[in-house]
Design an enzyme around this catalytic site. Structure first.
Site, PDB file in Angstrom:
ATOM      1  N   THR A  40       0.830  -1.207   0.000  1.00  0.00           N
ATOM      2  CA  THR A  40       0.000   0.000   0.000  1.00  0.00           C
ATOM      3  C   THR A  40       0.863   1.254   0.000  1.00  0.00           C
ATOM      4  OG1 THR A  40      -1.755  -1.154   1.191  1.00  0.00           O
ATOM      5  CG2 THR A  40      -1.802   1.250   1.251  1.00  0.00           C
ATOM      6  N   HIS A  43       1.952   1.959  -3.428  1.00  0.00           N
ATOM      7  CA  HIS A  43       0.899   2.625  -4.216  1.00  0.00           C
ATOM      8  C   HIS A  43       0.897   4.125  -3.921  1.00  0.00           C
ATOM      9  CE1 HIS A  43      -1.087  -0.820  -6.048  1.00  0.00           C
ATOM     10  NE2 HIS A  43      -1.024  -1.459  -4.892  1.00  0.00           N
TER      11      HIS A  43
END
Length: 341
Positions: A40, A43
């Protein structure tokens, strides 16, 4: 305090001097020792479409950590100064139906540490005491710092009975690899994991996978024949979010098989639902960790001899954070640890 912040709406992350977070009556103030970089976080670093829609800028990010309690809110019970803790990164509302029924991992109003609110890539973090988990003395800081993703692996793997079963895991990221180790540890027969990244497939072999299959070079059904499997996989753990991987899973599941899905597809994903129907498959979506049953199981698994340490491949001081993000972005790493000491 030092912190890593998503300072600008563009690719990158920045080391900044941020104000020390303020604590409420029900909170803990944690001095961070080690953090780990999550997919994450990559990202967010790359500033992809999801991040642009989700992440407020500027904000301190990060949600995988271990640290020491240095201050306690006046309403808090059960913790003391000096406790070593990690914590559940999903902050729940406490008042929705699922929260009130004890199913807090299904809270409809979840707020994510380092996603929707200030995160753990900092010298200090404030979280509700409810979300903190005491780390047993015989579990290292390195392992404690990856309890968040380890919890995803444990929650997914232990969704179904695994004893004597044949398990297919699609996606050899760190969570998929740790799930393979969990499956073997609790008594699965064959644990087959698929990917196209040879570095991570080799990590999966070190962590106990029966077969780590590069699907760009090998046929999954040939591997099943080699293992003497005649009826298909009993349990599937989808960790990739890649449509072709899920299609292969549906093709090779046994009738009555059970599938747990953690990987998030990049968009809508069409499948042949007749395979689900005629095989009588059960599909379960997985999000996060059960609070706090998954956390107790994580600690117990490690204390019972499960070794997930090979998944940690890189260590850096926080001033060298860029090297850590570069290592994660290369695809040639397992978990990357950043030290704040």
């Amino acid at each position: 305090m030092k912190a890593l912040s998503k300072l600008k709406a563009e690719k990158g992350i920045w080391l900044v001097d941020a104000p020390k977070p303020e604590m409420g009556h029900n909170d803990l103030l944690i001095k961070i020792k080690k953090t780990a970089i999550c997919g994450t976080d990559m990202h967010i670093y790359n500033w992809d479409e999801w991040s642009q829609k989700t992440i407020p800028v500027p904000m301190v990010v990060g949600h995988e950590y271990v640290g020491e309690v240095v201050d306690i809110g006046q309403e808090v019970r059960g913790f003391k100064i000096g406790d070593r803790v990690s914590g559940e990164g999903h902050i729940t509302c406490g008042h929705c139906r699922n929260c009130r029924a004890g199913r807090t991992h299904l809270c409809r109003n979840t707020s994510g540490v380092g996603v929707n609110r200030e995160g753990s890539f900092a010298e200090y973090l404030v979280i509700p005491a409810f979300n903190a988990f005491k780390i047993p003395d015989d579990i290292s800081d390195d392992l404690a710092s990856i309890f968040d993703p380890f919890g995803n692996a444990v929650h997914t793997a232990l969704s179904f009975d695994l004893v004597g079963e044949d398990v297919l895991i699609t996606g050899a990221g760190p969570i998929g690899i740790m799930a393979a180790a969990v499956c073997r540890h609790v008594g699965a027969r064959h644990v087959v994991i698929t990917d196209v990244n040879e570095y991570r497939l080799e990590l999966a072999r070190k962590m106990g996978a029966t077969r780590a299959v590069n699907v760009s070079k090998e046929n999954l059904k040939d591997v099943m024949k080699e293992l003497g499997m005649t009826e298909g996989f009993d349990v599937g753990l989808e960790m990739s979010g890649v449509p072709s991987a899920f299609h292969a899973m549906l093709d090779t599941m046994n009738h009555g098989g059970k599938v747990a899905m953690l990987g998030i597809p990049g968009g809508e994903m069409a499948i042949d639902w007749s395979k689900v129907i005629f095989k009588g498959l059960v599909i379960k979506g997985i999000y996060g960790r059960e609070m706090f049953e998954t956390w107790y199981k994580m600690a117990s698994l490690i204390q019972s001899g499960l070794d997930i340490s090979p998944i940690i491949t890189h260590h850096y001081k926080i001033d060298d954070f860029q090297k850590g993000f570069d290592a994660m972005g290369s695809g040639q790493s397992g978990k990357v640890i950043l030290s704040w000491d």
